[in-house]
Design a protein around this motif. Structure first.
Motif, PDB file in Angstrom:
ATOM      1  N   GLY A 199      33.174  11.674  95.535  1.00 25.98           N
ATOM      2  CA  GLY A 199      34.107  11.276  94.492  1.00 25.98           C
ATOM      3  C   GLY A 199      33.558  11.713  93.150  1.00 25.98           C
ATOM      4  O   GLY A 199      32.346  11.821  92.971  1.00 25.98           O
ATOM      5  N   VAL A 200      34.432  11.990  92.192  1.00 21.76           N
ATOM      6  CA  VAL A 200      34.008  12.434  90.863  1.00 21.76           C
ATOM      7  C   VAL A 200      34.777  11.631  89.817  1.00 21.76           C
ATOM      8  O   VAL A 200      35.998  11.477  89.908  1.00 21.76           O
ATOM      9  CB  VAL A 200      34.257  13.940  90.652  1.00 21.76           C
ATOM     10  N   GLU A 201      34.037  11.134  88.813  1.00 20.90           N
ATOM     11  CA  GLU A 201      34.635  10.404  87.700  1.00 20.90           C
ATOM     12  C   GLU A 201      34.195  11.043  86.387  1.00 20.90           C
ATOM     13  O   GLU A 201      33.154  11.694  86.328  1.00 20.90           O
ATOM     14  CB  GLU A 201      34.181   8.942  87.719  1.00 20.90           C
ATOM     15  N   VAL A 242      38.370  12.927  90.984  1.00 16.37           N
ATOM     16  CA  VAL A 242      38.509  13.235  92.413  1.00 16.37           C
ATOM     17  C   VAL A 242      38.275  11.935  93.164  1.00 16.37           C
ATOM     18  O   VAL A 242      37.161  11.399  93.145  1.00 16.37           O
ATOM     19  CB  VAL A 242      37.483  14.297  92.868  1.00 16.37           C
ATOM     20  N   PRO A 243      39.291  11.367  93.809  1.00 23.05           N
ATOM     21  CA  PRO A 243      39.074  10.143  94.572  1.00 23.05           C
ATOM     22  C   PRO A 243      38.172  10.409  95.778  1.00 23.05           C
ATOM     23  O   PRO A 243      37.969  11.566  96.169  1.00 23.05           O
ATOM     24  CB  PRO A 243      40.479   9.750  95.022  1.00 23.05           C
ATOM     25  N   ARG A 244      37.628   9.360  96.325  1.00 25.16           N
ATOM     26  CA  ARG A 244      36.758   9.505  97.495  1.00 25.16           C
ATOM     27  C   ARG A 244      37.469  10.310  98.577  1.00 25.16           C
ATOM     28  O   ARG A 244      38.533   9.921  99.074  1.00 25.16           O
ATOM     29  CB  ARG A 244      36.384   8.121  98.012  1.00 25.16           C
ATOM     30  N   THR A 245      36.872  11.477  98.910  1.00 26.08           N
ATOM     31  CA  THR A 245      37.523  12.432  99.801  1.00 26.08           C
ATOM     32  C   THR A 245      36.495  13.026 100.760  1.00 26.08           C
ATOM     33  O   THR A 245      35.410  13.427 100.336  1.00 26.08           O
ATOM     34  CB  THR A 245      38.158  13.584  98.987  1.00 26.08           C
ATOM     35  N   PRO A 246      36.810  13.124 102.063  1.00 23.69           N
ATOM     36  CA  PRO A 246      35.887  13.770 103.000  1.00 23.69           C
ATOM     37  C   PRO A 246      35.656  15.234 102.636  1.00 23.69           C
ATOM     38  O   PRO A 246      36.556  15.914 102.134  1.00 23.69           O
ATOM     39  CB  PRO A 246      36.609  13.649 104.353  1.00 23.69           C
TER      40      PRO A 246
END
Length: 372
Positions: free
Chosen positions: A133-135, A159-163
């Motif tokens: 994830g990116v904030e 970027v939400p938590r993503t595989p």
């Protein structure tokens, strides 16, 4: 445009070219500069864990390197950021919890609007994170890690938590137009990431530029942007507006050798509408492949002229002028010229290390910059 996604690990490395099975794609935002680039002043200022590999590797400008024989006292030496394996609290619960994760905070070299992120897990085949994830956050001045980790700091999810997949370039488009100065990269629950690329548009501090008065209007750090070029064969034209002098040949803009009767060109958008006073064209590190001659033209898009149309609205400021190899060429303009764009035509081909366009924003340019 749909962005490909990658999942799962890659096969173990068994020899040969380590990039042979690397998974990547053409992402629609990678033509934009990497705002986290170390060469622009980016830094990974903190991480909660970097047991196996240092956090600073994340923003190296070069591609990740893999040496299958290189081991250290902690294990395999990897060209990236790698944390230790997380464990659960007890023998009955040996696995990390769903929320367990590691993080690293990146100060962007150039604050700006993020349009896309690449989380590159090159060479991390079975030891990459399951998800990332990116904030983003925006703080004035030079905040410390403690300042950024304070409870009152607003972090916006980019970027939400993503595989993600192992040994792959995992790309994510980012919407919105907010300006950020720092990013927080999280990996769940642990693992290794080779590189982080943060592609976007520079958004300098208007108050800082107003205090400077006269500055380099083409510089990437001041909001300059390489809009287009005739050729990008050896290196990007964005290199020519990086900070400092070039240190080696691929640190500038270099075109292939022409075999026709044409010439190459590059077009830059300036910080905003400005009054130009002086120009530098630097051929540093280009010795047998410097551009032979250069001409410089300007355009003011505020008049309605289209910068992409090279036949209308352009005015030549510097006629075709001989360039010397490995030399800084300085030109003082006879009178200030108002412009939003500059175009450099080189004859017939070759390399330019740096372009500097010195001047001051007009009132209209300053208002436009302040309005974002």
């Amino acid at each position: 445009m749909s962005i490909p996604s990658f999942a799962g690990g890659a096969a173990p490395y068994t020899g040969g070219d380590p990039y042979a099975d690397y998974r990547t794609a053409d992402f629609p935002f990678t033509h934009l500069p990497d705002l986290a680039d170390r060469r622009l002043g980016g830094s990974v200022i903190a991480a909660n864990d970097e047991f196996f590999a240092e956090r600073e590797n994340l923003i190296k400008p070069e591609a990740p390197h893999f040496d299958p024989a290189l081991f250290g006292h902690k294990g395999k030496v990897m060209d990236g950021w790698e944390t230790r394996r997380r464990r659960g609290a007890t023998a009955g619960e040996p696995h990390p919890s769903d929320e367990d994760h590691d993080w690293a905070i990146v100060r962007l070299g150039v604050p700006g609007v993020v349009r896309g992120v690449v989380v590159d897990t090159a060479h991390f085949r079975g030891n990459h994170p399951h998800a990332v994830g990116v904030e983003g956050a925006s703080l004035p001045g030079s905040p410390s890690p403690a300042d950024l980790l304070a409870d009152d700091v607003k972090w916006t999810v980019l970027v939400p938590r993503t595989p993600v997949g192992g040994h792959a370039a995992n790309g994510f488009a980012v919407g919105g137009g907010e300006r950020f100065t720092h990013l927080r990269l999280s990996q769940f629950p642990d693992g290794g990431i080779a590189r982080l690329r943060v592609h976007g548009e520079a958004a300098p501090d208007p108050a800082w530029l107003a205090a400077l008065g006269t500055f380099d209007l083409a510089a990437l750090e001041n909001g300059g942007h390489a809009e287009d070029a005739s050729d990008r064969f050896y290196s990007s034209p964005a290199n020519a507006i990086h900070p400092g002098r070039s240190r080696k040949m691929d640190d500038g803009w270099e075109t292939r050798r022409r075999r026709d009767r044409g010439h190459d060109w590059v077009r830059y958008r300036l910080t905003g509408q400005a009054s130009l006073r002086a120009v530098e064209i630097d051929t540093g590190c280009y010795k047998g492949n410097a551009a032979g001659w250069a001409a410089l033209s300007v355009l003011d898009a505020a008049t309605g002229a289209d910068p992409a149309d090279h036949t209308t609205g352009w005015r030549e400021l510097l006629p075709r002028t001989r360039l010397e190899p490995d030399t800084v060429h300085r030109f003082v303009l006879d009178r200030p010229a108002v412009a939003t764009h500059v175009r450099v035509d080189i004859f017939p081909d070759g390399g330019i290390a740096r372009l500097r366009v010195h001047g001051s924003l007009t009132e209209q340019g300053a208002r436009g910059l302040a309005a974002g």
